[in-house]
Design a protein around this motif. Structure first.
Motif, PDB file in Angstrom:
ATOM      1  N   TYR A   1       1.847 -10.350  -2.520  1.00 49.65           N
ATOM      2  CA  TYR A   1       1.253  -9.702  -1.353  1.00 49.65           C
ATOM      3  C   TYR A   1       1.649 -10.502  -0.111  1.00 49.65           C
ATOM      4  O   TYR A   1       1.845 -11.718  -0.168  1.00 49.65           O
TER       5      TYR A   1
ATOM      6  N   LEU B   1       8.334 -10.982   1.528  1.00 49.42           N
ATOM      7  CA  LEU B   1       8.298  -9.526   1.516  1.00 49.42           C
ATOM      8  C   LEU B   1       8.796  -9.012   2.862  1.00 49.42           C
ATOM      9  O   LEU B   1       8.478  -9.579   3.903  1.00 49.42           O
TER      10      LEU B   1
ATOM     11  N   THR C   1      -4.767  -4.899  -1.495  1.00 46.62           N
ATOM     12  CA  THR C   1      -3.335  -4.812  -1.804  1.00 46.62           C
ATOM     13  C   THR C   1      -3.094  -5.110  -3.278  1.00 46.62           C
ATOM     14  O   THR C   1      -2.341  -4.395  -3.952  1.00 46.62           O
TER      15      THR C   1
ATOM     16  N   GLU D   1      -1.616  -2.681  -6.472  1.00 46.65           N
ATOM     17  CA  GLU D   1      -0.556  -3.028  -7.428  1.00 46.65           C
ATOM     18  C   GLU D   1      -1.085  -2.998  -8.863  1.00 46.65           C
ATOM     19  O   GLU D   1      -0.373  -2.564  -9.772  1.00 46.65           O
TER      20      GLU D   1
ATOM     21  N   LEU E   1       9.258  -0.117  -8.934  1.00 44.50           N
ATOM     22  CA  LEU E   1       9.914   0.364  -7.727  1.00 44.50           C
ATOM     23  C   LEU E   1      11.178   1.146  -8.063  1.00 44.50           C
ATOM     24  O   LEU E   1      12.059   0.634  -8.739  1.00 44.50           O
TER      25      LEU E   1
ATOM     26  N   HIS F   1      14.532  -1.776   0.668  1.00 43.08           N
ATOM     27  CA  HIS F   1      13.780  -2.993   0.964  1.00 43.08           C
ATOM     28  C   HIS F   1      14.612  -4.264   0.848  1.00 43.08           C
ATOM     29  O   HIS F   1      14.190  -5.306   1.336  1.00 43.08           O
TER      30      HIS F   1
ATOM     31  N   GLU G   1      14.369   3.078  -3.428  1.00 46.52           N
ATOM     32  CA  GLU G   1      13.360   2.385  -2.622  1.00 46.52           C
ATOM     33  C   GLU G   1      13.647   0.885  -2.599  1.00 46.52           C
ATOM     34  O   GLU G   1      13.539   0.232  -1.558  1.00 46.52           O
TER      35      GLU G   1
ATOM     36  N   MET H   1       6.090  -3.982   4.096  1.00 49.36           N
ATOM     37  CA  MET H   1       5.715  -3.976   2.687  1.00 49.36           C
ATOM     38  C   MET H   1       4.503  -4.876   2.504  1.00 49.36           C
ATOM     39  O   MET H   1       4.555  -6.063   2.791  1.00 49.36           O
TER      40      MET H   1
ATOM     41  N   GLU I   1       2.150   6.638  -5.298  1.00 48.71           N
ATOM     42  CA  GLU I   1       1.474   5.831  -4.278  1.00 48.71           C
ATOM     43  C   GLU I   1       0.042   6.328  -4.042  1.00 48.71           C
ATOM     44  O   GLU I   1      -0.877   5.525  -3.881  1.00 48.71           O
TER      45      GLU I   1
ATOM     46  N   LEU J   1       3.985  -5.967  -3.779  1.00 44.93           N
ATOM     47  CA  LEU J   1       5.072  -5.598  -4.673  1.00 44.93           C
ATOM     48  C   LEU J   1       4.718  -6.020  -6.085  1.00 44.93           C
ATOM     49  O   LEU J   1       4.218  -7.126  -6.306  1.00 44.93           O
TER      50      LEU J   1
END
Length: 162
Positions: A65, A46, A75, A79, A90, A98, A94, A50, A129, A53
């Motif tokens: 994570y 990641l 975390t 998710e 995502l 990333h 964005e 971040m 978020e 995900l």
């Protein structure tokens, strides 16, 4: 009832045995509820900044994570919030930020605008978020505050009363 609180209650009501004792235990519950595999893994790949995900494939979900996060359960709960609140994953712009090197961001944004991508979805992304973070807060609070109640269903009802 608030949608976020309702989804946390629904998740805990579907939990079996000791699944509701931890966020990682609830991964099996989410699998059953959605009828598709869900894997959760630590990932050193990641990018910086971040924490986690969620990748939603055609036949399975994956949650990653970062190894440096202070609270992996928090975390992962975030998710799971995205998943159970029906968020779409995502957004393209964005994902570009990333995955591509920073020097390519402007060109990628320009190309996405040329293809009709709505770059004004920032407020919508912030709301998603906030919702996922609210879900994580509620879920972690309920898990830690459930005390000695053995049943996920009893814990869920107990926490709704509180």
């Amino acid at each position: 009832m608030d949608r976020i609180v309702g989804e946390v209650s629904r998740l805990l009501a579907h939990a079996r045995g000791v699944e509701s004792a931890s966020v990682f235990g609830l991964v099996r519950t989410v699998e059953r509820m959605r009828g598709r595999p869900l894997t959760v893994k630590e990932s050193a790949e990641l990018p910086p900044g971040m924490f986690g995900l969620w990748r939603n494939g055609d036949d399975r979900d994956e949650v990653f994570y970062a190894p440096w996060v202070a609270a992996p359960d928090r975390t992962v709960a975030h998710e799971l919030g995205h998943i159970l609140l029906g968020h779409g994953g995502l957004p393209v712009e964005e994902a570009v930020r990333h995955t591509l090197p920073p020097e390519w961001h402007d060109m990628a944004s320009f190309m996405l605008r040329q293809c009709g991508h709505d770059a004004g979805a920032d407020e919508q992304l912030r709301q998603l978020e906030r919702d996922a973070e609210g879900f994580a807060s509620e879920l972690c609070r309920r898990i830690s505050g459930a005390g000695r109640a053995r049943s996920a269903r009893i814990r869920s009802h107990f926490n709704e009363i509180l």
